[in-house]
Design an enzyme around this catalytic site. Structure first.
Site, PDB file in Angstrom:
ATOM      1  N   SER A 129       0.791  -1.234   0.000  1.00  0.00           N
ATOM      2  CA  SER A 129       0.000   0.000   0.000  1.00  0.00           C
ATOM      3  C   SER A 129       0.816   1.274   0.000  1.00  0.00           C
ATOM      4  O   SER A 129       0.537   2.204   0.750  1.00  0.00           O
ATOM      5  CB  SER A 129      -0.901   0.065   1.223  1.00  0.00           C
ATOM      6  N   SER A 131       0.634   3.354  -2.252  1.00  0.00           N
ATOM      7  CA  SER A 131      -0.237   4.424  -2.756  1.00  0.00           C
ATOM      8  C   SER A 131      -1.141   4.969  -1.646  1.00  0.00           C
ATOM      9  O   SER A 131      -1.306   6.185  -1.523  1.00  0.00           O
ATOM     10  CB  SER A 131      -1.043   3.974  -3.964  1.00  0.00           C
ATOM     11  N   ASP A 181      -6.877  -0.445   2.489  1.00  0.00           N
ATOM     12  CA  ASP A 181      -5.531   0.134   2.563  1.00  0.00           C
ATOM     13  C   ASP A 181      -5.574   1.531   3.152  1.00  0.00           C
ATOM     14  O   ASP A 181      -4.761   1.894   4.019  1.00  0.00           O
ATOM     15  CB  ASP A 181      -4.905   0.208   1.166  1.00  0.00           C
ATOM     16  N   TYR A 231      -7.317  -6.446 -11.389  1.00  0.00           N
ATOM     17  CA  TYR A 231      -8.007  -6.104 -10.139  1.00  0.00           C
ATOM     18  C   TYR A 231      -9.442  -5.685 -10.455  1.00  0.00           C
ATOM     19  O   TYR A 231     -10.398  -6.204  -9.876  1.00  0.00           O
ATOM     20  CB  TYR A 231      -7.252  -4.968  -9.429  1.00  0.00           C
TER      21      TYR A 231
HETATM   22  C1  GLA Z   1      -5.521  -3.776  -2.834  1.00  0.00           C
HETATM   23  C2  GLA Z   1      -6.717  -2.853  -2.665  1.00  0.00           C
HETATM   24  C3  GLA Z   1      -7.513  -3.189  -1.402  1.00  0.00           C
HETATM   25  C4  GLA Z   1      -7.835  -4.665  -1.328  1.00  0.00           C
HETATM   26  C5  GLA Z   1      -6.599  -5.515  -1.612  1.00  0.00           C
HETATM   27  C6  GLA Z   1      -6.916  -6.970  -1.714  1.00  0.00           C
HETATM   28  O1  GLA Z   1      -4.580  -3.572  -1.819  1.00  0.00           O
HETATM   29  O2  GLA Z   1      -6.303  -1.508  -2.614  1.00  0.00           O
HETATM   30  O3  GLA Z   1      -8.673  -2.401  -1.357  1.00  0.00           O
HETATM   31  O4  GLA Z   1      -8.874  -5.002  -2.204  1.00  0.00           O
HETATM   32  O5  GLA Z   1      -5.947  -5.129  -2.812  1.00  0.00           O
HETATM   33  O6  GLA Z   1      -7.397  -7.461  -0.508  1.00  0.00           O
END
Ligand code: GLA
Length: 396
Positions: A129, A131, A181, A231
């Protein structure tokens, strides 16, 4: 103030001039998700914790409405007006920050111009994370300085800032992500994991008691590639799953409202086998999160570890977001004595694994998994023994 912050302040003055006396420092962390993957956008439970790896911002408010951005690891410099932020969408770097400014204003925040220098310690594209860390570091900086400039004294609503970060991903970065995140980055608490119900945003903290064990993150160093489009494809697939199940269970708002029993009863109504598998992962993963929470609360680390293993198999076989590198790293981890659980963490398609490793085996783990992973993939991985830290905040 640490030596690092002093250096960053000096760097700020090199770029923007002035003195270091009126500089403010904000930070927001990356996260590790212990379990509950790809279900935040289905209204499910997730179980993340904030890392001590931060995105740090050195900032100074301006008298006008310009935002200027710089970073310690990039040559890019950005200047934008708070009255014309949409332009930021096309930027290679700076779109997150300008997106957050735009979404803050749209939510009614009164901002002021700011000069900012970013220093990012969360490895980019690693599934930790980076971002969200940038988004929340930006949000807490702009909201704090904006409120001060306008004489607003009420405390920041950190959950709202998390939602603003998520909107930025949707509207500025093209990722239809869930809230996990940004929530973890905004609301993290030292030495605690957060059990978050993404449907209601109700949450509770639990101390991460891993008596004698450490959380080791393994970075596959595999670039995510087509991650964003895959995604969004998953988000769309489970949306379709919910649409089908709602014909039989009309009261369900989120896919995670569907119980295992209901899923088993109606699964044959989902004719598309791929969608059925995606839904199966979501429904069972949601239950695993609650079981993991209980296992940790009861000090049953073996059970917790087994749930992580099950979660990896599910996200690999049913949700299909792992890939050779993540699977290899998890397989190699399982071979090391003293490892009670390992799985991928984050969006997948590359990025990191999370491993629960007995303290006295951490060195062996890093050496053995590192060597075997490199031999099989040709990539040299990185490992971090992770500490759990606080969420977005001003460093005073
Ligand atoms: C990314 C997304 C989250 C979540 C994860 C998977 O990190 O930003 O919102 O969906 O993938 O759990």
């Amino acid at each position: 103030m640490s030596e690092k912050i002093t250096q960053l302040k000096n760097k700020f003055v090199e770029i923007y001039g002035g003195s270091t006396n009126d500089l403010r420092v904000f930070a927001s962390p990356g996260r590790v998700n212990l379990i509950g993957e790809h279900i935040d956008y289905c209204g499910g439970y997730v179980f993340p914790a904030a890392l001590t790896l931060d995105s740090t911002v050195i900032a100074r408010p301006r008298k006008d409405r310009n935002i200027r951005l710089a970073a310690t690891d990039l040559p890019d410099r950005v200047t934008a007006s708070l009255d014309n932020l949409e332009e930021g969408k096309s930027l290679r770097w700076g779109n997150y920050q300008l997106g957050v400014a735009d979404e803050l204003q749209k939510a009614g925040y009164k901002l002021t111009g700011v000069d900012m220098l970013f220093h990012d310690m969360v490895p980019l594209g690693s599934g930790l994370s980076s971002s969200a860390a940038i988004e929340l570091a930006t949000a807490v900086t702009l909201a704090t300085l904006g409120n001060e400039a306008h004489g607003i004294t009420k405390p920041l609503d950190m959950v709202e800032l998390a939602v603003i970060g998520q909107r930025t991903e949707h509207n500025y970065c093209g990722v239809n992500c869930g809230i996990m995140d940004q929530f973890a980055s905004a609301m993290g608490k030292k030495d605690h994991a957060i059990l978050l119900d993404c449907g209601s945003l109700k949450y509770k903290y639990t101390p991460l008691k891993l008596n004698g064990y450490k959380i080791v993150l393994g970075n596959t160093k595999k670039k995510r590639g087509l991650g964003e489009s895959k995604y969004n494809e998953r988000v769309q697939e489970v949306g379709e799953g919910l649409r089908i199940l709602k014909q039989f269970l009309p009261e369900k708002v989120h896919l995670c409202d569907v119980t295992i029993k209901e899923f088993e009863q109606y699964k044959d109504k989902i004719e598309n086998e791929v969608i059925r598998r995606r839904v199966q992962h979501v429904v069972y993963e949601n239950v695993r999160v609650l079981e993991s929470f209980d296992a940790l609360e009861n000090g049953d680390l073996i059970k917790f570890g087994n749930l992580l293993k099950e979660a990896h198999a599910s996200i690999r076989d049913l949700y299909e977001v792992t890939g050779f590198e993540l699977d290899t790293m998890v397989e190699e981890a399982a071979k090391v004595e003293g490892v009670i659980g390992a799985r991928m963490t984050g969006a997948g398609f590359g990025g990191c694994t999370v491993n629960i490793v007995r303290e006295d085996k951490v060195e062996t783990f890093i050496r053995q998994v590192g060597e075997n992973y490199r031999a099989k993939t040709g990539i040299t991985p990185e490992f971090y023994v992770s500490e759990i830290g606080d969420g977005a905040r001003e460093l005073k």
